[in-house]
Scaffold this active site. Sequence first.
Site, mmCIF file in Angstrom:
data_model
loop_
_atom_site.group_PDB
_atom_site.id
_atom_site.type_symbol
_atom_site.label_atom_id
_atom_site.label_comp_id
_atom_site.label_asym_id
_atom_site.label_seq_id
_atom_site.Cartn_x
_atom_site.Cartn_y
_atom_site.Cartn_z
ATOM 1 N N PHE A 107 0.801 -1.077 0.223
ATOM 2 C CA PHE A 107 -0.123 0.069 0.009
ATOM 3 C C PHE A 107 0.902 1.204 0.019
ATOM 4 C CE2 PHE A 107 -2.360 3.126 3.009
ATOM 5 C CZ PHE A 107 -2.874 3.558 2.112
ATOM 6 N N THR B 15 2.637 -10.173 1.140
ATOM 7 C CA THR B 15 1.316 -9.234 1.119
ATOM 8 C C THR B 15 1.309 -8.222 0.257
ATOM 9 O OG1 THR B 15 2.597 -7.763 2.729
ATOM 10 C CG2 THR B 15 1.656 -9.573 3.826
ATOM 11 N N GLY B 16 2.404 -8.051 -0.641
ATOM 12 C CA GLY B 16 2.044 -7.067 -1.628
ATOM 13 C C GLY B 16 1.504 -7.613 -2.854
ATOM 14 N N TYR C 40 4.922 -7.741 15.838
ATOM 15 C CA TYR C 40 4.950 -6.414 14.923
ATOM 16 C C TYR C 40 5.627 -5.259 15.716
ATOM 17 C CZ TYR C 40 3.476 -2.772 12.120
ATOM 18 O OH TYR C 40 3.387 -1.776 11.132
ATOM 19 N N LYS D 180 9.191 -3.504 15.381
ATOM 20 C CA LYS D 180 9.537 -2.154 14.692
ATOM 21 C C LYS D 180 10.320 -1.583 15.692
ATOM 22 C CE LYS D 180 7.356 -2.015 10.819
ATOM 23 N NZ LYS D 180 7.617 -1.561 9.784
ATOM 24 N N VAL E 273 13.976 -9.355 1.452
ATOM 25 C CA VAL E 273 15.069 -8.730 1.920
ATOM 26 C C VAL E 273 15.774 -9.216 3.601
ATOM 27 C CG1 VAL E 273 14.525 -6.790 0.919
ATOM 28 C CG2 VAL E 273 13.765 -7.073 3.357
#
Length: 328
Positions: free
Chosen positions: A12, A36-37, A146, A150, A58
């Site tokens: 997104f 997910t892309g 998650y 981060k 990556v």
Amino acid sequence: MKRTLITGAAGFLGSHLCDRFIAEGHEVIAMDNLITGDLKNIEHLFPLERFKFYNHDVTNFVHVPGNLDYILHFASPASPIDYLKIPIQTLKVGALGTHNLLGLAKEKNARFMIASTSEIYGDPLVHPQTEEYYGNVNTIGPRGVYDEAKRFQESITMAYHRFHGLDTRIVRIFNTYGPRMRLNDGRVIPAFMGQALRGEDLTVFGDGSQTRSFCFVDDEIEGIYRLLMSDYTLPVNIGNPNEITIKDFAEEIIKLTGTDQKIIYKPLPKDDPMQRQPDITKAKEILGWEPKVGREEGMRKTFEFFKGLSKEELKKTEHRDFSNHNKK
């Protein structure tokens, strides 16, 4: 010509960043493993000579031939449905992926930006959230994969900045919405709009008193771009401080879509934050940035995008089911 690597490019935000950097005259190297892309988000760029796409994970070694001026690391699952399904991959892209790309930035002497998130604040005890707030996060809860990925990203980025002198930027992204969101990613806006388009009742978790602050994607991309081009190296919140309860927001969606669905309530997922509102004082003072697009305009544009999806795409939408989330 500047050369920019964008990871998570088929997602997104990543796809909108590709558009922006192409518009700014850059050569864009887009990278995504498509977990997910969706290539549909960037297929309009494929004919351009200044755009190249690499299907690559990556978390494995990353090599890009030639010079690089900027690296934007936006590869990561970003919704509860995604990171509950693929928790290990979520942690790996935040840790191994970030390490690999920081090494690449050091090799190329490129400016490096990570996409951090408001989720590093957890279920906040400070409201609104300033960049100086350290957060209230359950490290071993289901959302921890998650949140901690981060938080680690921020730590290792600052370590490279301080130890290696790498030129780095950290953007803390608050709830963002707009065209190219996935209907099945479990986040509030696509979930509500998908339910409205299918004629289903809208599902609110908890009593709906929890708040969110939604920023339209055009505003978010502008803030990200300004931060990248600034000289500021500490984290900056980029989001819309216009706060609304989830219950009120569901009622807005029903009004926008012209449907007559009811609101139904289900148990609140574990560690779901009760308040989310950015303090954007730094963004205003340092970047001269604040959101311009009102929620009514932004939601209308987003709904037009979702209305254009096929019936098959609408049927494929997953329901947000956090029943197992609550048990863990």
